[in-house]
Design a protein around this motif. Structure first.
Motif, PDB file in Angstrom:
ATOM      1  N   ASP A 227       1.027  -1.179   0.022  1.00  0.00           N
ATOM      2  CA  ASP A 227      -0.012  -0.024  -0.097  1.00  0.00           C
ATOM      3  C   ASP A 227       0.762   1.263  -0.077  1.00  0.00           C
ATOM      4  O   ASP A 227       1.185   1.679   1.068  1.00  0.00           O
ATOM      5  CB  ASP A 227      -0.918  -0.064   1.131  1.00  0.00           C
ATOM      6  N   ILE A 228       1.285   1.617  -1.060  1.00  0.00           N
ATOM      7  CA  ILE A 228       2.428   2.609  -1.435  1.00  0.00           C
ATOM      8  C   ILE A 228       1.578   3.561  -2.267  1.00  0.00           C
ATOM      9  O   ILE A 228       1.230   3.595  -3.133  1.00  0.00           O
ATOM     10  CB  ILE A 228       3.747   2.126  -1.802  1.00  0.00           C
ATOM     11  N   SER A 229       1.972   5.086  -1.661  1.00  0.00           N
ATOM     12  CA  SER A 229       1.584   6.045  -2.641  1.00  0.00           C
ATOM     13  C   SER A 229       2.609   7.172  -2.856  1.00  0.00           C
ATOM     14  O   SER A 229       3.665   7.133  -2.151  1.00  0.00           O
ATOM     15  CB  SER A 229       0.410   6.736  -1.906  1.00  0.00           C
ATOM     16  N   LEU A 230       2.530   7.792  -3.854  1.00  0.00           N
ATOM     17  CA  LEU A 230       3.714   8.733  -4.222  1.00  0.00           C
ATOM     18  C   LEU A 230       3.026  10.058  -4.328  1.00  0.00           C
ATOM     19  O   LEU A 230       2.064  10.389  -4.905  1.00  0.00           O
ATOM     20  CB  LEU A 230       3.965   8.611  -5.825  1.00  0.00           C
TER      21      LEU A 230
ATOM     22  N   VAL B  16       5.589   7.015   0.151  1.00  0.00           N
ATOM     23  CA  VAL B  16       5.076   6.874   1.533  1.00  0.00           C
ATOM     24  C   VAL B  16       4.186   5.439   1.634  1.00  0.00           C
ATOM     25  O   VAL B  16       3.489   5.363   0.664  1.00  0.00           O
ATOM     26  CB  VAL B  16       4.332   7.860   2.004  1.00  0.00           C
ATOM     27  N   GLY B  17       4.160   4.606   2.666  1.00  0.00           N
ATOM     28  CA  GLY B  17       3.297   3.569   2.669  1.00  0.00           C
ATOM     29  C   GLY B  17       3.923   2.214   3.470  1.00  0.00           C
ATOM     30  O   GLY B  17       4.644   2.589   4.405  1.00  0.00           O
ATOM     31  N   LYS B  18       3.308   1.133   3.160  1.00  0.00           N
ATOM     32  CA  LYS B  18       3.770  -0.117   4.064  1.00  0.00           C
ATOM     33  C   LYS B  18       3.672  -1.204   2.963  1.00  0.00           C
ATOM     34  O   LYS B  18       2.966  -1.188   1.878  1.00  0.00           O
ATOM     35  CB  LYS B  18       2.774  -0.227   5.162  1.00  0.00           C
ATOM     36  N   LYS B  19       4.342  -2.326   3.576  1.00  0.00           N
ATOM     37  CA  LYS B  19       4.473  -3.449   3.008  1.00  0.00           C
ATOM     38  C   LYS B  19       4.247  -4.500   3.945  1.00  0.00           C
ATOM     39  O   LYS B  19       4.822  -4.534   5.077  1.00  0.00           O
ATOM     40  CB  LYS B  19       5.761  -3.483   2.124  1.00  0.00           C
ATOM     41  N   VAL B  20       3.395  -5.460   3.730  1.00  0.00           N
ATOM     42  CA  VAL B  20       3.156  -6.501   4.857  1.00  0.00           C
ATOM     43  C   VAL B  20       3.306  -7.844   4.157  1.00  0.00           C
ATOM     44  O   VAL B  20       3.010  -8.101   3.176  1.00  0.00           O
ATOM     45  CB  VAL B  20       1.449  -6.442   5.062  1.00  0.00           C
ATOM     46  N   PHE B  21       4.253  -8.439   4.981  1.00  0.00           N
ATOM     47  CA  PHE B  21       4.577  -9.969   4.581  1.00  0.00           C
ATOM     48  C   PHE B  21       3.816 -10.815   5.374  1.00  0.00           C
ATOM     49  O   PHE B  21       3.924 -10.578   6.504  1.00  0.00           O
ATOM     50  CB  PHE B  21       6.021 -10.061   4.723  1.00  0.00           C
ATOM     51  N   ARG B  22       3.042 -11.933   4.793  1.00  0.00           N
ATOM     52  CA  ARG B  22       2.226 -13.084   5.683  1.00  0.00           C
ATOM     53  C   ARG B  22       2.912 -14.288   5.810  1.00  0.00           C
ATOM     54  O   ARG B  22       3.147 -14.597   4.529  1.00  0.00           O
ATOM     55  CB  ARG B  22       0.889 -12.753   5.314  1.00  0.00           C
ATOM     56  N   PHE B  23       2.524 -14.878   6.649  1.00  0.00           N
ATOM     57  CA  PHE B  23       3.305 -16.072   6.779  1.00  0.00           C
ATOM     58  C   PHE B  23       2.123 -17.248   7.433  1.00  0.00           C
ATOM     59  O   PHE B  23       1.723 -16.405   8.314  1.00  0.00           O
ATOM     60  CB  PHE B  23       4.696 -16.499   7.509  1.00  0.00           C
ATOM     61  N   ALA B  24       1.591 -18.203   6.882  1.00  0.00           N
ATOM     62  CA  ALA B  24       0.683 -19.089   7.555  1.00  0.00           C
ATOM     63  C   ALA B  24       1.624 -20.131   8.297  1.00  0.00           C
ATOM     64  O   ALA B  24       2.496 -20.732   7.790  1.00  0.00           O
ATOM     65  CB  ALA B  24      -0.193 -19.953   6.454  1.00  0.00           C
ATOM     66  N   LEU B  25       1.384 -20.005   9.446  1.00  0.00           N
ATOM     67  CA  LEU B  25       2.039 -20.994  10.254  1.00  0.00           C
ATOM     68  C   LEU B  25       0.887 -22.159  10.991  1.00  0.00           C
ATOM     69  O   LEU B  25       0.080 -22.298  11.337  1.00  0.00           O
ATOM     70  CB  LEU B  25       2.410 -20.133  11.806  1.00  0.00           C
ATOM     71  N   ALA B  26       1.457 -23.238  10.474  1.00  0.00           N
ATOM     72  CA  ALA B  26       0.803 -24.587  10.964  1.00  0.00           C
ATOM     73  C   ALA B  26       1.377 -25.526  11.467  1.00  0.00           C
ATOM     74  O   ALA B  26       2.401 -26.274  11.243  1.00  0.00           O
ATOM     75  CB  ALA B  26       0.285 -25.403   9.437  1.00  0.00           C
ATOM     76  N   PRO B  27       0.705 -25.570  13.010  1.00  0.00           N
ATOM     77  CA  PRO B  27       1.695 -26.680  13.887  1.00  0.00           C
ATOM     78  C   PRO B  27       1.341 -27.955  13.492  1.00  0.00           C
ATOM     79  O   PRO B  27       0.119 -28.456  13.043  1.00  0.00           O
ATOM     80  CB  PRO B  27       1.068 -26.309  15.155  1.00  0.00           C
TER      81      PRO B  27
END
Lengths: 580, 254
Positions: free
Chosen positions: A336-339, A345-356
Motif C-alpha cells: 500500500d504505497i503512494s507517491l 510513503v506506505g507500507k508493505k506487509v509480509f504474511r506467513f501461515a504457521l501450521a503446527p
C-alpha cells in the motif's frame, strides 16, 4: 514606425563574414542567463554541419529549410540549418568555427563571439525589473545518500502570457525517477512583480555515489508580445490581451533553468550485527499473530509490517526459519504505497501461515530489520519481539493453508472468510483402476450411420408390412360383414327374397373364408375354394346346401314357411362356421 | 396386439444390436499397467510413459489411460506430448475433474498465447459437446433415435396415446440435440482435426521445405488446427491470420 521595424529586422540577423558558399549568423550576441540564441548556417548546395565543437552551448533544438533560385535561367539550390543554442555559462563565450561538409569538401564557418551577462538583459525585463519568464530548478537535498529519495522541482515563472508551451522531457541519468502526477499551479510575488508559477516534482533515487548534474529544464513557447494598440482602452478591457484582437504577435522563445549539482554520498559501512535491509528513509517495523492459539491442522497468520517513508518498495521478504513441528508458508506481500510530493510513503506487509504439526507452544523468531536513516546519517536496527503460538490437539484433518490476509484484529463474524491460494503447483496422481485397461470397439462413421438409419428403415418396412396385413384382413372382414348383413335381412322376414338373401350370405361367407371379395360363385368354385382354404368336406357340404337352396328358389313352387326357416337356420350355421 | 408385440420386439432387437456394436470387450496388459504405475511412483516417468504406450499399442483406448500418459509425459518434461494425451483424454472423459485440473496446469506452461480464432458459431451451437465424451454423445444419438422411431411405431399401432406422444417428443428433442453434435464430431475428426506441437520450438514455414521462409515459431503444447498433410509436412492454422506448413514429426494429431 516602419523604419524602426525595418531597422530591427536588419539587426535581427547580424551577418558574419564567411567563407564562400557557407555562412553562419546568429540572431543575437548579447544574452542573459536562461535565454537562447538561434544560429543559422546557410550552405549553397547540400552540406552537413558538425556541431560537436560547440562546447559553451547546449543545442536545444534544430531545424532546416531548402530553397531553389533561378537567376538568368540558371538554377541554384541553398540550404539553411538552424540551431537554438543555450549558453552553458556567463561571460564571453564562443561559437567556434564549425566544419561543414559540402560538395566542394570541408569548409569551416567563422567563429562568433557571444556575451552572456550575469544579470538579465533589459529586454527580458519589464522596466528593468525581474524577467518576464524564467525557470528555476531546486532539489530537496544536494548531498543525498545512495538510495535516499530526493525531490527535484522545476518551477516555471510567468509574468506575461505565453502560448504553445512545451517542456522538454527531463532525464536523470544515475537516478531512478518518477514524476509526481499532480503539478502545482499558484501565483507568487518576486521583486514586487506577480508571477504565475507551475511546479513539477520528480522523486529521484540515486543509484550510485558521485557527482551529478540535474537538468536543465527547457521550455519552448511563444511569447505574446504586445502590439501597438496596447493600453487600457475599452477595446482592450473587453478582449483582454489576446494577441489576435490587440494586434500583438507571438515570438517563439526558449527558456531553460540552471543545472543543479548533486553529490551523491555512499552509504557508510554497517558496523555491528544485523543485516542491512536496503531501505533508506525512516521506517517502523512490527510483527503480529492473528490468533494466539490454534488447533493442530489449522493455521495462524503471522504478519510482518514495514511502514514508513523512503524506498519502501525495495523491502524484501524477511526470513522465517521453519522449526520442528511448525510448517511455515509464505504469501505474496501486500503493498500500500503512494507517491506524494514528499516521495514514496506506505507500507508493505509480509504474511506467513504457521501450521503446527503437533500440540505444544511455539515461538516466532524475534525478527530484526536494519535500515539507513539519512537524517541521523546512521543505521537504525528495529527488532520485533518473539510471539507465542499455542497449538491445541485438533481433529485428524489435513492442514489447510490459508494464505490470504486476515484483518489485523478480526472481530466476531469479520475476517472469517479467507481466499485460499495455491502455494505450489503440481498435477494430480495417476489413475490405477480397471478403467485404464478398457478398450471399447471404436465406432466408425459407417457403423454409426448404419445404426442411425436402422430404426427408420425398420419403421418404414414394418409400416409396409402392417399395411399389407391390414389390407388382407379387411377383405375377409368385409365379406363376413356382408354375409351377416344378408342373413340378418333374410331372418327378419321383411324381404320378399329371403332365399336370395340366404344365397348371398353363403357366397359372402365362402369369400370371407377364402379371403377374397366377390358377388357370385359357381358350385364348383365354392367346392374348390373351401377345399383349398378349409376342408373338402366343408366344400361338399356347402355345395350341397347351395344346390338345395337354388332348387327351392327356382323350383317353381312356393316354399312353405317352415322350409324357409329351416334354410335360414342352416344358412346361419354355415355363415357361423365359415366366418369364424 | 400380437402384431404390436412383434414390432416392439423387432425394435428392441435392433436397438440391442446397436448398443452391442458400441460396446466391446476390454483387453490389455495388466502387467504393463502395473509396470507403468510402478515406474511413475519411482520417478521413472519416461519409462512409465513407454509402458502406458504399450497398452495403447495393444488397443486400449480410454480417458484414464490417456490421462496417465499425459501425467507421465508432463513429469518427464515433455510438455507437447503431455498436452496431446490430455487433449485425447478429453474426448473420452471431458468432465473428469482430475483431467481438467492437470490439463489446465499443462496449458499454463505453454508459451504461446492463444489467439482468437473462428468456430464461434459452432461453439455456440454445440456448447454442450464439452460436457459429454464423444462416445457418450454418439450413444445418446443412437438411443434417442431408436426410441423416437419406437414411439412413432407405437403411436401408429396403438393409437394416439398420451404416453407415446410424450415419449416421441422427448426422443425427438434428444435426437435433434445429439445427432447433429455426433455428426459434427465425425466431420471435425475427418476434415478439421486438431493437433498439438510436440517439439520445444517448431518453425512454421511458408512452404514444404526447410528453405521456405520461416513465418513464425510455435512451442510445445500449443494447439493448432490441422488443415492438410503433404510430403511429410502438415499445413496448420494457429489463428485465422497465422497459417503455414510444419514438419509432420513436430506435431501430434489429437
Amino acid at each position: 514606425m516602419k523604419r524602426l521595424a525595418l531597422a530591427l529586422l536588419i539587426l535581427l540577423f547580424i551577418p558574419i563574414p564567411s567563407w564562400a558558399g557557407v555562412q553562419a549568423r546568429v540572431d543575437r550576441v548579447d544574452l542573459a542567463p536562461g535565454e537562447t540564441l538561434t544560429l543559422a548556417v546557410s550552405i549553397d548546395g547540400d552540406g552537413e554541419v558538425d556541431i560537436s565543437p560547440l562546447e559553451d552551448f547546449s543545442v536545444i533544438s534544430r531545424g532546416s529549410s531548402t530553397s531553389l533560385n533561378i537567376v538568368n535561367g540558371k538554377m541554384s539550390r541553398s540550404q539553411e540549418l538552424r540551431f537554438v543554442l543555450a549558453p552553458k555559462g556567463t561571460g564571453a563565450l564562443v561559437i567556434p568555427a564549425l566544419p561543414v561538409k559540402t560538395d566542394d569538401g570541408i569548409v569551416r564557418t567563422q567563429p562568433i563571439q557571444i556575451r552572456v551577462s550575469p544579470n538579465p538583459t533589459p529586454q527580458s525585463r519589464a522596466g528593468g525589473g525581474a524577467p518576464d519568464v524564467f525557470l528555476r530548478a531546486v532539489v530537496s537535498e544536494n548531498r543525498p545518500f545512495v538510495g535516499q529519495q530526493i525531490i527535484f522541482q522545476l518551477k516555471v515563472f510567468r509574468a506575461v502570457r505565453i502560448a504553445n508551451a512545451n517542456l522538454q522531457d527531463l532525464t536523470f541519468p544515475g537516478f531512478t525517477s518518477k514524476q509526481v502526477e499532480d503539478q502545482k499551479d499558484y501565483t507568487t510575488t518576486l521583486d514586487g512583480r506577480q508571477y504565475a508559477v507551475t511546479e513539477l516534482s520528480f522523486v529521484l533515487g540515486p543509484l550510485d555515489p558521485g557527482r551529478f548534474e540535474l537538468g536543465p529544464g527547457v521550455l519552448n513557447c511563444d511569447l505574446v508580445v504586445q502590439g501597438r494598440r496596447s493600453g487600457n482602452s475599452m477595446f482592450d478591457q473587453f478582449f483582454g490581451n489576446d494577441p489576435f484582437f490587440s494586434g500583438g504577435r507571438l515570438e517563439p522563445r526558449v527558456f531553460q533553468s540552471e543545472k543543479v549539482e548533486i553529490n551523491v554520498l555512499p552509504l557508510p559501512p554497517l558496523i555491528g550485527p544485523g543485516k542491512f535491509s536496503g531501505l533508506v528513509g525512516r521506517f517502523d517495523f512490527k510483527t503480529e499473530l492473528d490468533q494466539a492459539s490454534v488447533n493442530v491442522g489449522d493455521s495462524a497468520s503471522f504478519a510482518v509490517t514495514i511502514e514508513g517513508q523512503g524506498n519502501i518498495m525495495d523491502a524484501g521478504k524477511p526470513e522465517f526459519p521453519e522449526s520442528d513441528g511448525l510448517k511455515v508458508y509464505s504469501d505474496k506481500p501486500e503493498e500500500d504505497i503512494s507517491l506524494g510530493s514528499g516521495g514514496y510513503v506506505g507500507k508493505k506487509v509480509f504474511r506467513f501461515a504457521l501450521a503446527p504439526g503437533k500440540p505444544g507452544r511455539y515461538l516466532t523468531p524475534a525478527l530484526e530489520m536494519t535500515y539507513f536513516d539519512p537524517e541521523q546519517r546512521a543505521y537504525v536496527a528495529k527488532k520485533a519481539q518473539a510471539l507465542e503460538l499455542e497449538a491445541r490437539p485438533g481433529k485428524d484433518k489435513e492442514v489447510q493453508v490459508v494464505m490470504s490476509p486476515a484483518s489485523p484484529s478480526p472481530t466476531a463474524g469479520e475476517g472469517l472468510k479467507r481466499k485460499v491460494e495455491f502455494i505450489d503447483r503440481d498435477i494430480l496422481p495417476l489413475k490405477s483402476d480397471a478403467s485404464v485397461l478398457a478398450s471399447p470397439t471404436p465406432l466408425s462413421p459407417t457403423l454409426f450411420f448404419l445404426l442411425l438409419l436402422s430404426p427408420p428403415f425398420i419403421f418404414v418396412v414394418a409400416g409396409a408390412i402392417q399395411r399389407r396385413v391390414s389390407h388382407k384382413k379387411d377383405s375377409s372382414r368385409i365379406m363376413a360383414e356382408r354375409a351377416w348383413s344378408a342373413l340378418k335381412t333374410a331372418a327378419d322376414g321383411r324381404s320378399s327374397d329371403q332365399l336370395g338373401l340366404c344365397s348371398r350370405a353363403v357366397v359372402a361367407a365362402v369369400c370371407s373364408k377364402a379371403d377374397r371379395e366377390g358377388e357370385a360363385l359357381t358350385y364348383m368354385e365354392i367346392e374348390q375354394l373351401l377345399s383349398t382354404c378349409a376342408t373338402s368336406e366343408l366344400g361338399t357340404e356347402v355345395k350341397t346346401f347351395m344346390e338345395r337352396l337354388d332348387g327351392v328358389r327356382y323350383g317353381g313352387r312356393v316354399p312353405e314357411r317352415s322350409e324357409i326357416e329351416d334354410i335360414i337356420n342352416r344358412t346361419r350355421e354355415l355363415v357361423k362356421t365359415l366366418c369364424r | 396386439m400380437s402384431m404390436i408385440r412383434k414390432l416392439v420386439l423387432l425394435f428392441i432387437v435392433a436397438g440391442g444390436l446397436a448398443v452391442a456394436g458400441i460396446g466391446g470387450a476390454s483387453g490389455g496388459n495388466v502387467g504393463a499397467l502395473a509396470e507403468g504405475l510402478k515406474a511413475y511412483d519411482e520417478g521413472r516417468f519416461a519409462e512409465a510413459a513407454d509402458e502406458f504406450q504399450k497398452l495403447v499399442a495393444q488397443g486400449a483406448k480410454n480417458g484414464p489411460l490417456f490421462y496417465n500418459l499425459g501425467n507421465a509425459y508432463l513429469k518427464a518434461g515433455d510438455l507437447g506430448r503431455a498436452v496431446l494425451w490430455y487433449e485425447r483424454a478429453v474426448k473420452y472423459s471431458p468432465r473428469d475433474p482430475d483431467l481438467r485440473f492437470n490439463l489446465a496446469h499443462a496449458r499454463s506452461l505453454v508459451q504461446d498465447e492463444k489467439e482468437s480464432g473462428g468456430g464461434v458459431l459452432t461453439g455456440v451451437a454445440f456448447f454442450w459437446k464439452g460436457l459429454l465424451g464423444e462416445r457418450s454423445i454418439q450413444l445418446a444419438a443412437l438411443v434417442s433415435n431408436f426410441f423416437l422411431f419406437l414411439a412413432l411405431g407405437l403411436l401408429r399401432l396403438a393409437g394416439r396415446r398420451q404416453v407415446f406422444k410424450g415419449l416421441a417428443v422427448a426422443a425427438l428433442i434428444s435426437t435433434l440435440l445429439f445427432t447433429p453434435t455426433a455428426l459434427y464430431q465425425f466431420h471435425r475428426a475427418e476434415f478439421d482435426p486438431e493437433g498439438v506441437i510436440l517439439a520445444g520450438e517448431a518453425p512454421v514455414r511458408s512452404g514444404l521445405s526447410d528453405q521456405a521462409a520461416e513465418l513464425f515459431v510455435l512451442h510445445a503444447g500449443t494447439k493448432v488446427e490441422v488443415q492438410d498433410q503433404r510430403d511429410g509436412y502438415v499445413r496448420i492454422a494457429f489463428s485465422p491470420e497465422k497459417i503455414g506448413w510444419i514438419k509432420k514429426d513436430l506435431l501430434g494429431v489429437i
